[in-house]
Design a protein around this motif. Structure first.
Motif, PDB file in Angstrom:
ATOM      1  N   THR A   5       0.834  -1.200   0.000  1.00 24.34           N
ATOM      2  CA  THR A   5       0.000   0.000   0.000  1.00 24.34           C
ATOM      3  C   THR A   5       0.870   1.251   0.000  1.00 24.34           C
ATOM      4  OG1 THR A   5      -1.724  -1.176   1.199  1.00 24.34           O
ATOM      5  CG2 THR A   5      -1.824   1.221   1.221  1.00 24.34           C
ATOM      6  N   GLN A   6       0.566   2.177  -0.882  1.00 25.16           N
ATOM      7  CA  GLN A   6       1.254   3.458  -0.974  1.00 25.16           C
ATOM      8  C   GLN A   6       0.278   4.473  -1.565  1.00 25.16           C
ATOM      9  OE1 GLN A   6       4.325   3.147  -4.342  1.00 25.16           O
ATOM     10  NE2 GLN A   6       4.090   1.017  -3.706  1.00 25.16           N
ATOM     11  N   LEU A   7       0.702   5.721  -1.686  1.00 27.17           N
ATOM     12  CA  LEU A   7      -0.202   6.766  -2.164  1.00 27.17           C
ATOM     13  C   LEU A   7      -0.790   6.431  -3.536  1.00 27.17           C
ATOM     14  CD1 LEU A   7       1.584  10.069  -1.053  1.00 27.17           C
ATOM     15  CD2 LEU A   7      -0.587   9.138  -0.206  1.00 27.17           C
ATOM     16  N   LEU A   8       0.009   5.831  -4.393  1.00 27.17           N
ATOM     17  CA  LEU A   8      -0.482   5.482  -5.730  1.00 27.17           C
ATOM     18  C   LEU A   8      -1.629   4.486  -5.680  1.00 27.17           C
ATOM     19  CD1 LEU A   8       2.798   5.106  -7.854  1.00 27.17           C
ATOM     20  CD2 LEU A   8       1.125   6.957  -7.965  1.00 27.17           C
ATOM     21  N   SER A   9      -1.740   3.720  -4.578  1.00 26.44           N
ATOM     22  CA  SER A   9      -2.804   2.716  -4.465  1.00 26.44           C
ATOM     23  C   SER A   9      -4.181   3.352  -4.518  1.00 26.44           C
ATOM     24  CB  SER A   9      -2.650   1.924  -3.164  1.00 26.44           C
ATOM     25  OG  SER A   9      -1.358   1.369  -3.057  1.00 26.44           O
ATOM     26  N   ARG A  10      -4.258   4.637  -4.143  1.00 24.91           N
ATOM     27  CA  ARG A  10      -5.563   5.315  -4.093  1.00 24.91           C
ATOM     28  C   ARG A  10      -5.956   5.937  -5.426  1.00 24.91           C
ATOM     29  NH1 ARG A  10      -4.112   8.905   1.257  1.00 24.91           N
ATOM     30  NH2 ARG A  10      -3.468   7.173   2.637  1.00 24.91           N
ATOM     31  N   CYS A  11      -5.060   5.935  -6.388  1.00 28.00           N
ATOM     32  CA  CYS A  11      -5.330   6.609  -7.663  1.00 28.00           C
ATOM     33  C   CYS A  11      -6.385   5.861  -8.469  1.00 28.00           C
ATOM     34  CB  CYS A  11      -4.047   6.700  -8.492  1.00 28.00           C
ATOM     35  SG  CYS A  11      -2.789   7.733  -7.748  1.00 28.00           S
ATOM     36  N   ASP A  12      -7.246   6.628  -9.133  1.00 24.30           N
ATOM     37  CA  ASP A  12      -8.192   6.026 -10.062  1.00 24.30           C
ATOM     38  C   ASP A  12      -7.500   5.674 -11.379  1.00 24.30           C
ATOM     39  OD1 ASP A  12     -10.370   6.253  -8.314  1.00 24.30           O
ATOM     40  OD2 ASP A  12     -10.735   8.338  -8.926  1.00 24.30           O
ATOM     41  N   TYR A  13      -6.543   6.516 -11.762  1.00 27.63           N
ATOM     42  CA  TYR A  13      -5.807   6.280 -13.009  1.00 27.63           C
ATOM     43  C   TYR A  13      -4.330   6.589 -12.783  1.00 27.63           C
ATOM     44  CZ  TYR A  13     -10.374   6.236 -15.253  1.00 27.63           C
ATOM     45  OH  TYR A  13     -11.659   5.928 -15.597  1.00 27.63           O
ATOM     46  N   LEU A  14      -3.471   5.863 -13.461  1.00 24.99           N
ATOM     47  CA  LEU A  14      -2.038   6.151 -13.446  1.00 24.99           C
ATOM     48  C   LEU A  14      -1.414   5.657 -14.750  1.00 24.99           C
ATOM     49  CD1 LEU A  14      -0.972   3.112 -12.836  1.00 24.99           C
ATOM     50  CD2 LEU A  14      -1.037   3.785 -10.445  1.00 24.99           C
ATOM     51  N   THR A  15      -0.183   6.089 -14.976  1.00 28.79           N
ATOM     52  CA  THR A  15       0.599   5.575 -16.099  1.00 28.79           C
ATOM     53  C   THR A  15       1.778   4.807 -15.533  1.00 28.79           C
ATOM     54  OG1 THR A  15       0.072   7.563 -17.370  1.00 28.79           O
ATOM     55  CG2 THR A  15       1.769   6.125 -18.250  1.00 28.79           C
ATOM     56  N   ALA A  56       3.080   7.037 -12.271  1.00 31.86           N
ATOM     57  CA  ALA A  56       2.668   8.376 -11.834  1.00 31.86           C
ATOM     58  C   ALA A  56       1.169   8.506 -12.044  1.00 31.86           C
ATOM     59  CB  ALA A  56       3.417   9.455 -12.611  1.00 31.86           C
ATOM     60  N   PRO A  57       0.469   9.259 -11.182  1.00 31.55           N
ATOM     61  CA  PRO A  57      -0.986   9.390 -11.315  1.00 31.55           C
ATOM     62  C   PRO A  57      -1.375  10.356 -12.424  1.00 31.55           C
ATOM     63  CG  PRO A  57      -0.198  10.705  -9.476  1.00 31.55           C
ATOM     64  CD  PRO A  57       0.998   9.975 -10.012  1.00 31.55           C
ATOM     65  N   LEU A  58      -2.573  10.210 -12.919  1.00 35.26           N
ATOM     66  CA  LEU A  58      -3.147  11.188 -13.848  1.00 35.26           C
ATOM     67  C   LEU A  58      -4.657  11.193 -13.668  1.00 35.26           C
ATOM     68  CD1 LEU A  58      -3.076   9.821 -17.525  1.00 35.26           C
ATOM     69  CD2 LEU A  58      -2.681   8.388 -15.559  1.00 35.26           C
ATOM     70  N   GLU A  59      -5.291  12.260 -14.166  1.00 37.36           N
ATOM     71  CA  GLU A  59      -6.713  12.462 -13.965  1.00 37.36           C
ATOM     72  C   GLU A  59      -7.493  12.042 -15.209  1.00 37.36           C
ATOM     73  OE1 GLU A  59      -7.997  13.377 -11.110  1.00 37.36           O
ATOM     74  OE2 GLU A  59      -5.986  13.550 -10.225  1.00 37.36           O
ATOM     75  N   LEU A  60      -8.749  11.642 -14.968  1.00 33.93           N
ATOM     76  CA  LEU A  60      -9.616  11.227 -16.070  1.00 33.93           C
ATOM     77  C   LEU A  60      -9.773  12.346 -17.098  1.00 33.93           C
ATOM     78  CD1 LEU A  60     -11.579   9.306 -17.460  1.00 33.93           C
ATOM     79  CD2 LEU A  60     -13.371  10.102 -15.899  1.00 33.93           C
ATOM     80  N   GLU A  61      -9.927  13.570 -16.631  1.00 33.16           N
ATOM     81  CA  GLU A  61     -10.114  14.679 -17.567  1.00 33.16           C
ATOM     82  C   GLU A  61      -8.888  14.880 -18.444  1.00 33.16           C
ATOM     83  OE1 GLU A  61     -13.007  15.990 -18.109  1.00 33.16           O
ATOM     84  OE2 GLU A  61     -13.749  14.665 -16.517  1.00 33.16           O
ATOM     85  N   GLU A  62      -7.705  14.600 -17.892  1.00 33.16           N
ATOM     86  CA  GLU A  62      -6.493  14.674 -18.709  1.00 33.16           C
ATOM     87  C   GLU A  62      -6.527  13.637 -19.822  1.00 33.16           C
ATOM     88  OE1 GLU A  62      -2.750  16.105 -16.081  1.00 33.16           O
ATOM     89  OE2 GLU A  62      -3.620  14.201 -15.443  1.00 33.16           O
ATOM     90  N   LEU A  63      -6.975  12.442 -19.483  1.00 24.11           N
ATOM     91  CA  LEU A  63      -7.070  11.378 -20.490  1.00 24.11           C
ATOM     92  C   LEU A  63      -8.031  11.779 -21.603  1.00 24.11           C
ATOM     93  CD1 LEU A  63      -7.250   8.036 -18.452  1.00 24.11           C
ATOM     94  CD2 LEU A  63      -5.366   8.896 -19.824  1.00 24.11           C
ATOM     95  N   LEU A  64      -9.190  12.281 -21.203  1.00 24.56           N
ATOM     96  CA  LEU A  64     -10.201  12.655 -22.188  1.00 24.56           C
ATOM     97  C   LEU A  64      -9.713  13.790 -23.079  1.00 24.56           C
ATOM     98  CD1 LEU A  64     -13.361  12.538 -19.875  1.00 24.56           C
ATOM     99  CD2 LEU A  64     -12.647  10.825 -21.553  1.00 24.56           C
TER     100      LEU A  64
END
Length: 831
Positions: free
Chosen positions: A549-559, A577-585
């Motif tokens: 478990t680490q901070l990245l575990s909470r991400c909805d999306y990551l690369t 690294a994390p990224l946001e859904l809106e960034e993907l879209l």
């Protein structure tokens, strides 16, 4: 100084290349080919006004060879002899021999296919068969065939199988240079049970130092093993006249030179090296080699589509190359940390890199060259079709090639950067959004080993911490104790080099919140969506996970930038690294698909229609769809039947029996329809689809009249024959119509009370009298008392024993002495 063995064959080599344009030189390690051959050709008439390019597989060897030749000429590097490696060049207007490495030769040929100022290309240590060497040779051969028929090409090696190489060069002559300058003794020292590898290596090094003169060159698979052996040696204490010098690719040039050159205080050296010191490198003072027999190479996983590092046993050819390091300047000894039995099992040669690695970069180079099919060029080993196709698919996704595989303007710019297409593509896209400086550091970081010290299992996978450590060091010049400062220096150098290539200003602002989206430009197939508990589904369809478990575990999306794919079904995320859904879209809208998905839902028990916004295998958004096309629903319903099985259909007794009767006819005559599960499921579109239009659930399917549907598969003639040959019922002597059970098509049976069969001598038959029915003769309580296919034999033999038992249990019933003359009855006694 003794004459080098290569001197004996140089006259023949010069003559061959004066008369022709190709040759293959096979010379043992220590023969002097790397430094003597280029110098020997400088005075040839055909070379006037042109230079020699020599390709070396490794940077350290390239610099070392250029420096050695320059010393022989009494000059500085960069005069007659120079070198060019990535981010380091020492050449001048008077340079006639250039030693180059990595993709330098490829860039030279791509930018100047005619090679106007080049008279000869030497491929040194070609037995290593790295990808750049194979590509450089293929490009050089095509350039010579089309533009420069006078271009000389020489392949040199100690262990290469000469015949295929000579054939590739057009039946080129093969010149062999036997003998090495000094003899080398070989001693086998397999590891004792219970000892750790670093302990064994350290023990053998100590033994070798005590028993032999000279410096020690110890071969280990990687930097981690080097550090462990170094710690083991220091823990046991060393003499004051002994110093340890690590040697691997990630060290600075100064640190590498300290390992290669004599110690200024004349101390004995223990050089702990990777395979970087295996070829084309004479290390002053080395007379002892200690070989672990292991090497680390990058392989490509077809299962995951990801590269990974693997440690394995070296080939016999590599072991001989390493052994030869001990006899360069004086007689030596080589300790092999394996047994003679293992030696006999070693593979003969290294597997060519082109057969095992990611071919995306190769596909880009060939697209830039204008080649759509690699088999249009000459190779010692052709690129594997599947791996090459995967590379082309990735290039298309990165925008480097179009649908036909032809290079785009973006692809041309990517090829010129000389980086892996993933990283060059990221750099160009990042520059467009004003984050080129940030991307240059990220690209350099990804090409470097992890800057955080310690076990990879304990490290946080968030790449942002590493990038912030680089930025902090650039600003302050101070590195934290857990950060590798040498690696930081290399990252700074590489990132500045890339920024200069693209023209990115040093003052550009960096937005570290964009790291995830920048990574997604390089790894669009590794954008991951959370499945909970630190598990992610990648756009490629692959599953990966964070093992703690680490901070990245909470991400909805990551690369995900780096994955360990070698253990378990799920790959272990090493860098992300994390990224946001809106960034993907926003940034990946060209790859996002909106579609209606109509499919069978087992839990729902019916067809479910949904509108989905997808990026590869990931569903970004989803909503229920109204009014899906009826034909699509019907198709999904049939897939549901295939998934759940034919039990989803309403098989009543009549339909089930009809199916069994038809299967009996099919077994007798293949012209009749096959009623097996496999055949019916395969042919659903033919026999069932017309009847399910408008249906969408399990309950809807219960309305089907399967008897009528199956009968529609028969013509009038077959329907008539079916009733005649395999009837549904048989009328027995008592007058009862008893249903025939066709559950086992190979053995239909009739379950009938024994008393109803009195008076019948022969077994009933079907199929125009060809198939006897098996009779299950029942007691008055409907329990089988006899199973027979020969009724007459039963009456004559078995009946009387059965009669005794039945008469005792059913005394009121009729049990005649002569069953073949008795009156059959459905009642207790005949009326």
């Amino acid at each position: 100084m003794n004459e080098l063995p290569i001197q004996r064959v140089l006259p023949e080599l010069l003559e061959r290349l004066d008369q022709g344009t190709s040759a293959v030189l096979i010379a043992e390690p220590g023969a002097g080919k790397t430094t003597q051959v280029p110098l020997a050709f400088m005075k040839e008439a055909w070379l006037v006004g042109r230079k020699i390019i020599m390709l070396e597989p490794r940077r350290l060897a390239a610099r070392s060879a250029a420096e050695y030749m320059s010393r022989m000429l009494g000059e500085q590097v960069g005069e007659t002899v120079g070198y060019r490696v990535r981010m380091d060049s020492r050449t001048g207007r008077s340079t006639r021999i250039e030693v180059v490495t990595e993709g330098i030769l490829t860039r030279m040929i791509q930018s100047d296919p005619e090679l106007e100022d080049v008279g000869m290309i030497i491929f040194d240590e070609f037995h290593e068969r790295n990808l750049q060497g194979d590509l450089g040779l293929a490009l050089a051969l095509e350039s010579r065939a089309v533009l420069r028929e006078d271009l000389r090409i020489l392949i040199m090696s100690a262990t290469l199988e000469a015949e295929p190489a000579a054939a590739l060069l057009g039946k080129a002559p093969v010149i062999n240079c036997p003998g090495r300058q000094f003899p080398v003794e070989t001693i086998y020292k397999p590891m004792p049970a219970g000892q750790k590898p670093e302990q064994h290596m350290a023990a053998v090094i100590r033994e070798a130092l005590a028993a032999n003169p000279g410096d020690v060159l110890a071969f280990l698979p990687g930097a981690g093993e080097i550090r462990r052996v170094q710690s083991e040696l220091l823990r046991g204490g060393l003499s004051a006249d002994v110093v340890i010098r690590p040697l691997f690719g990630q060290l600075t040039q100064k640190e590498q030179e300290a390992a290669v050159r004599r110690d200024p205080e004349n101390r004995r050296k223990i050089i702990l090296s990777t395979s970087i010191a295996e070829t084309s490198l004479t290390i002053d003072g080395v007379r002892i080699v200690v070989d672990s027999g292991l090497a680390r190479t990058q392989l490509f996983s077809a299962r995951s589509g990801m590269p990974y590092l693997a440690t394995g046993q070296v080939s016999r050819a590599s072991a001989d190359q390493r052994r030869g390091r001990a006899g360069r300047t004086a007689p030596g000894v080589a300790y092999r940390l394996w047994s003679m039995e293992v030696q006999d099992r070693l593979t003969q040669r290294n597997s060519p890199e082109i057969l095992e690695t990611d071919l995306t970069a190769l596909a880009l180079e060939l697209a830039a060259w204008g080649v759509l099919e690699p088999n249009d060029m000459l190779w010692l080993d052709s690129p594997p079709a599947a791996a090459y196709e995967r590379g082309k698919v990735l290039l298309h996704r990165l925008g480097a090639v179009n649908e036909r595989g032809m290079i785009t303007d973006q692809g041309k710019r990517m090829a010129k950067l000389g980086m892996h297409p993933r990283l060059s593509g990221m750099m160009l896209l990042a520059a467009e959004i004003g984050q080129g400086r940030l991307a240059s550091i990220l690209a350099a970081l990804l090409q470097e080993r992890d800057i955080f010290r310690g076990s990879s299992i304990d490290k946080d996978a968030d790449i942002r911490g590493r990038l912030e450590a680089v930025i902090a060091w650039e600003r302050s010049g101070m590195a934290s104790p857990h950060v590798d400062e040498t690696a930081l220096k290399r990252i700074a150098q590489e990132s500045r080099h890339v920024r200069k290539q693209i023209g990115i200003p040093e003052s550009e602002d960096m937005d570290t919140s964009k790291i995830g989206i920048l990574l997604s430009f390089a790894y669009p197939d590794r954008i991951g969506q959370s499945r909970g508990d630190g598990k992610f589904l990648l756009a490629s369809g692959r599953g990966v996970e964070l093992t703690r478990t680490q901070l990245l575990s909470r991400c909805d999306y990551l690369t995900v930038a780096e994955v360990d794919d070698q253990k378990g079904a799920e790959g272990r995320i090493l860098l992300a690294a994390p990224l946001e859904l809106e960034e993907l879209l926003d940034y990946h809208r060209g790859d996002i698909r909106e579609e209606m998905v109509v499919e069978w839902d087992s839990a729902l028990g019916g067809v479910k229609a949904r509108n989905q916004v997808r990026l590869g295998a990931m569903i970004l958004r989803e909503s229920n769809a109204s009014q899906p096309p009826p034909e699509t629903v019907a198709k999904a319903l049939m897939e549901g039947i295939r998934t759940e099985g034919l039990s989803l259909l309403p098989w009543n007794k009549q339909a089930k029996q009809l199916r069994q009767r038809l299967q009996l006819m099919h077994l007798a005559d293949p012209e009749w329809p096959d009623m097996s599960d496999g055949s019916l499921l395969e042919g659903l579109e033919d026999w069932l689809s017309p009847y399910i239009f408008g249906m969408k659930s399990r309950s809807d399917l219960q309305k089907l009249q399967l008897t009528g549907i199956l009968e529609q598969m028969l013509g009038w003639d077959k329907k008539s024959r079916l009733d005649q040959e395999v009837p549904t019922h048989i009328t027995v002597p008592s007058g009862s119509r008893i249903p025939v059970d066709y559950g086992n098509p190979g053995q239909p049976f009739l379950a009938v009370k024994l008393q109803e069969m009195f008076g019948l001598r022969e077994t009933p038959r079907i199929g125009h009298g060809k198939i006897p029915l098996t009779l299950h003769l029942l007691s008055p309580a409907q329990r089988p008392v006899q199973i027979t296919s020969d009724l007459e034999s039963f009456w004559n033999n078995g009946y009387f024993e059965v009669k005794k038992d039945l008469k005792g249990r059913y005394p009121k019933h009729y049990w005649p002495d002569d069953p073949m003359q008795a009156v059959p009855t459905r009642r207790t006694r005949p009326q």
